[in-house]
Design a protein around this motif. Structure first.
Motif, mmCIF file in Angstrom:
data_model
loop_
_atom_site.group_PDB
_atom_site.id
_atom_site.type_symbol
_atom_site.label_atom_id
_atom_site.label_comp_id
_atom_site.label_asym_id
_atom_site.label_seq_id
_atom_site.Cartn_x
_atom_site.Cartn_y
_atom_site.Cartn_z
ATOM 1 N N GLN A 158 0.811 -1.213 0.000
ATOM 2 C CA GLN A 158 0.000 0.000 0.000
ATOM 3 C C GLN A 158 0.851 1.272 0.000
ATOM 4 N N LYS A 159 1.894 1.285 0.839
ATOM 5 C CA LYS A 159 2.632 2.533 1.040
ATOM 6 C C LYS A 159 4.065 2.222 1.462
ATOM 7 N N VAL A 160 5.014 3.042 1.005
ATOM 8 C CA VAL A 160 6.415 2.921 1.422
ATOM 9 C C VAL A 160 6.933 4.309 1.785
ATOM 10 N N VAL A 161 7.562 4.407 2.948
ATOM 11 C CA VAL A 161 8.202 5.643 3.401
ATOM 12 C C VAL A 161 9.698 5.400 3.496
ATOM 13 N N LYS A 162 10.468 6.251 2.864
ATOM 14 C CA LYS A 162 11.929 6.180 2.990
ATOM 15 C C LYS A 162 12.324 6.907 4.266
ATOM 16 N N VAL A 163 12.877 6.156 5.236
ATOM 17 C CA VAL A 163 13.240 6.711 6.532
ATOM 18 C C VAL A 163 14.634 7.329 6.476
ATOM 19 N N ASN A 164 15.578 6.608 5.888
ATOM 20 C CA ASN A 164 16.901 7.155 5.604
ATOM 21 C C ASN A 164 17.453 6.461 4.369
ATOM 22 N N GLU A 165 18.743 6.621 4.091
ATOM 23 C CA GLU A 165 19.279 6.179 2.801
ATOM 24 C C GLU A 165 19.026 4.707 2.509
ATOM 25 N N PHE A 166 19.132 3.847 3.539
ATOM 26 C CA PHE A 166 18.975 2.416 3.306
ATOM 27 C C PHE A 166 17.897 1.788 4.186
ATOM 28 N N GLU A 167 16.978 2.601 4.667
ATOM 29 C CA GLU A 167 15.912 2.073 5.535
ATOM 30 C C GLU A 167 14.549 2.518 5.018
ATOM 31 N N TYR A 168 13.625 1.526 4.955
ATOM 32 C CA TYR A 168 12.299 1.784 4.403
ATOM 33 C C TYR A 168 11.226 1.196 5.314
ATOM 34 N N GLN A 169 10.140 1.932 5.443
ATOM 35 C CA GLN A 169 8.993 1.510 6.253
ATOM 36 C C GLN A 169 7.825 1.200 5.316
ATOM 37 N N LEU A 170 7.290 -0.010 5.420
ATOM 38 C CA LEU A 170 6.281 -0.490 4.470
ATOM 39 C C LEU A 170 4.947 -0.711 5.168
ATOM 40 N N THR A 171 3.879 -0.366 4.480
ATOM 41 C CA THR A 171 2.516 -0.635 4.940
ATOM 42 C C THR A 171 1.826 -1.531 3.921
ATOM 43 N N LEU A 172 1.246 -2.628 4.385
ATOM 44 C CA LEU A 172 0.543 -3.550 3.501
ATOM 45 C C LEU A 172 -0.908 -3.119 3.338
ATOM 46 N N ARG A 173 -1.485 -3.414 2.171
ATOM 47 C CA ARG A 173 -2.922 -3.191 2.008
ATOM 48 C C ARG A 173 -3.680 -4.292 2.724
ATOM 49 N N THR A 174 -4.694 -3.913 3.481
ATOM 50 C CA THR A 174 -5.548 -4.916 4.103
ATOM 51 C C THR A 174 -6.389 -5.602 3.029
ATOM 52 N N ASP A 175 -7.001 -6.732 3.358
ATOM 53 C CA ASP A 175 -7.900 -7.399 2.404
ATOM 54 C C ASP A 175 -8.935 -6.401 1.913
ATOM 55 N N LEU A 176 -9.218 -6.431 0.624
ATOM 56 C CA LEU A 176 -10.146 -5.456 0.035
ATOM 57 C C LEU A 176 -11.487 -5.455 0.761
ATOM 58 N N TYR A 177 -11.969 -4.247 1.023
ATOM 59 C CA TYR A 177 -13.263 -4.005 1.657
ATOM 60 C C TYR A 177 -13.300 -4.486 3.111
ATOM 61 N N THR A 178 -12.114 -4.574 3.723
ATOM 62 C CA THR A 178 -12.009 -4.826 5.160
ATOM 63 C C THR A 178 -10.952 -3.868 5.709
ATOM 64 N N SER A 179 -10.830 -3.840 7.029
ATOM 65 C CA SER A 179 -9.805 -3.015 7.659
ATOM 66 C C SER A 179 -8.788 -3.889 8.388
ATOM 67 N N LYS A 180 -8.740 -5.181 8.031
ATOM 68 C CA LYS A 180 -7.835 -6.088 8.735
ATOM 69 C C LYS A 180 -7.317 -7.159 7.777
ATOM 70 N N TYR A 181 -6.703 -8.188 8.344
ATOM 71 C CA TYR A 181 -6.108 -9.305 7.609
ATOM 72 C C TYR A 181 -4.868 -8.860 6.827
ATOM 73 N N THR A 182 -3.779 -8.683 7.534
ATOM 74 C CA THR A 182 -2.489 -8.415 6.895
ATOM 75 C C THR A 182 -1.504 -9.476 7.371
ATOM 76 N N GLN A 183 -1.059 -10.285 6.456
ATOM 77 C CA GLN A 183 -0.048 -11.303 6.741
ATOM 78 C C GLN A 183 0.753 -11.594 5.473
ATOM 79 N N TRP A 184 0.030 -11.808 4.392
ATOM 80 C CA TRP A 184 0.652 -12.046 3.100
ATOM 81 C C TRP A 184 1.275 -10.753 2.587
#
Length: 585
Positions: A158-184
């Protein structure tokens, strides 16, 4: 009839969208579904035409259909089939692993952000591909910022934020039409630098426990390695930590997975995944190969079971050798299904191993096809697989809790599978039903079965015999002690319990760890695709021993009888102890 205001608005809005998309010739007409989250409340919907093409006799693929709001890149993602020479070891924690805290986007740079598909209330319509005209590249040529992409089949970043030169913070998309289920997770990274210490942190997992706490490593695939060295998916990562973070939403606590690694090549394109990907297109290609094979196509018939909400085809395979006269009705049936939960990709690899075996030319495969009619649904939830869901369909629901439901239009693959099994039961006995799954908290392979307190006296009808036999054939992977046979109230809507209550004594959920084994020579190692396929092979071996009794079968029966006697003794001693305690009081 009277429609509530919210329903009226939903109906009018949906009708507008349907009218608009009908005007667009590039869109495939499909059914319109509006389903209240967490319920089976039916809202107005429009029926769909029934003329979409399936797998033709010429073996052509049907089109892959996506929810209209999903953007899809033009590139077709493919991976080579490869197995490491030696089993890959689990990660051993050092106790010094860092726990990076959540960094707001304002303190970093957002370098990847897909359209928020979940801002829509529910699935409205599908189309062939929501093609992006071009990739968004948010860097200059001389910049070393990584380029992320996941707008492809089964991707879900869903989203990636570059924290510094070699560090990244990632957000997964939840299952469509829900607000949960993040594992894959499954995403692409390019513009890499070799040998540099990168750190990725996924910040919105929802499960407090994970196999990443027990040594599991993420998977990495390098296109350069695949091209130059013929090397595919490999386990990677150090400083791996799964932990509760300082983020939450709507009362939900989030957990992070962090790991460090080094890319093997400069300017490479790589992929990361939770487990070995197996997409809907992979399945279709496999089925096309069967349909074009002059031998396999004679005893394996591929049919359309139904269409999913997005109008993708749910296939059913009928596998048996040609018969003469009344011999066919004497053959018992075996039912196998898989991928009701999209993120459990290892179940598709087990299914592939099963199909490779049963469609092969070995003497054992011939015996099985002579004795059984196999009904196989290899992918129950194609929509969820396509969009990269972990657990749900486009109805925003867990289909493996809907086998008691009569809402055919909301859960078509479940309704038609249950109905197909009912028809089979009218024609012949069903020896065994098994639904293949992946497990994210336990190691090994095992089954969940069903048994009554007063089980059938005939030992060969006892549901513990088949998994006990499988544990003897597959001792380094399959664990009989991990098997469970209780029927819990919370599981009454699962395929396993519903089929058991319909009269199938041997009714199972087969669970395979997404991590690996803690048994024998495979202790503390990851499963690879060949390991998973071998579970499908061993399933067939166990089935052969079960239907054609041999010494191994009789030894298992004897062991089972001893286990029953031992359990009865323990229960009796416990009962006597309770009586003595009561008398002493």
């Amino acid at each position: 009839f009277v429609i509530e205001d919210t329903q009226r608005c939903a109906f009018i809005t949906a009708s507008f969208h349907f009218y608009r998309f009908c005007l667009c010739s590039s869109f495939s007409k499909t059914k319109q579904i509006l389903l209240s989250s967490g319920s089976e409340k039916m809202l107005p919907h429009l029926h769909a035409p029934q003329n979409l093409q399936g797998l033709s006799s010429a073996g052509q693929l049907s089109l892959v259909l996506w929810p209209h709001q999903c953007e899809v890149i033009r590139d077709r993602i493919e991976h080579i089939d490869w197995t490491p020479a030696r089993p890959e070891p689990l990660y051993t924690p050092t106790g010094l692993e860092m726990k990076p805290s959540y960094q707001p986007a304002s303190e970093g740079t957002v370098i990847y952000l897909t359209e928020e598909a979940n801002k829509y209330s529910g699935f409205v319509y599908s189309r062939v591909r929501g093609l992006c005209p071009s990739k968004q590249i948010l860097h200059q040529n001389e910049d070393n910022t990584l380029i992320f992409e996941a707008r492809f089949e089964s991707g879900n970043l869903q989203k990636v934020v570059k924290v510094n030169e070699f560090e990244y913070q990632l957000t997964l998309r939840t299952d469509l039409y829900t607000s949960k289920y993040t594992q894959w997770y499954y995403f692409q990274v390019s513009n890499t630098q070799a040998g540099m210490p990168y750190r990725f942190t996924i910040i919105n997992f929802t499960k407090p426990n994970s196999l990443y706490k027990r040594g599991m490593r993420p998977l990495l695939y390098s296109e350069a390695d695949a091209k130059k060295r013929n090397v595919g998916w490999q386990r990677t990562g150090n400083e791996i930590k799964y932990y509760r973070n300082n983020v939450g939403q709507g009362g939900q606590q989030y957990f992070s997975l962090t790991w460090t690694f080094q890319f093997p090549h400069n300017r490479d394109t790589c992929y990361f995944a939770h487990c070995y990907p197996y997409t809907y297109s992979n399945l279709q290609e496999y089925l096309v190969a069967i349909s074009k094979d002059p031998v396999k196509s004679k005893f394996c018939k591929i049919h359309i079971l139904c269409h999913s909400l997005a109008r993708n085809i749910v296939y059913v395979l009928t596998i048996t050798n040609p018969h003469e006269g009344d011999k066919d009705t004497k053959r018992k049936a075996v039912i196998l299904t898989a991928r009701v939960h999209p993120g459990e990709t290892n179940s598709s690899w087990i299914m592939k191993g099963f199909l490779d075996y049963i469609l092969g030319n070995s003497g054992n495969a011939q015996v099985l096809r002579d004795n059984f009619v196999f009904k196989v649904v290899p992918m129950l939830n194609p929509d969820g697989v396509i969009v990269g869901n972990q657990r749900c369909s486009l109805a925003g629901q867990d289909l493996n809790r809907k086998y008691k439901s009569n809402l055919k239009e909301f859960y078509p693959s479940i309704w038609y599978t249950r109905n197909m099994i009912k028809r089979v039961m009218e024609e012949r006995d069903i020896l065994l039903y098994c639904d293949l799954h992946g497990h994210n908290r336990k190691k090994n392979v095992f089954v969940y079965g069903c048994e009554r307190k007063q089980q059938a006296k005939a030992p060969n009808l006892h549901p513990r015999v088949f998994p006990l036999l499988l544990s003897k054939i597959c001792p380094d992977k399959f664990s009989f002690p991990d098997c469970r046979f209780r029927v819990q109230k919370s599981k009454e809507g699962t395929g396993r319990v519903v089929m058991w209550k319909m009269g199938i004594s041997n009714s199972y959920t087969l669970e395979a760890s997404v991590c690996g084994s803690k048994l024998g020579q495979r202790r503390s190692t990851h499963f690879n695709t060949k390991d998973l396929e071998s579970v499908g092979h061993h399933f067939c071996d166990a089935l052969l021993d079960y239907c054609v009794p041999n010494m191994k079968y009789y030894l298992c029966l004897k062991e089972h009888e001893e286990m029953v006697k031992q359990q009865a003794k323990v229960n009796s001693e416990g009962l006597n102890s309770d009586v003595l305690d009561r008398d002493s009081r």
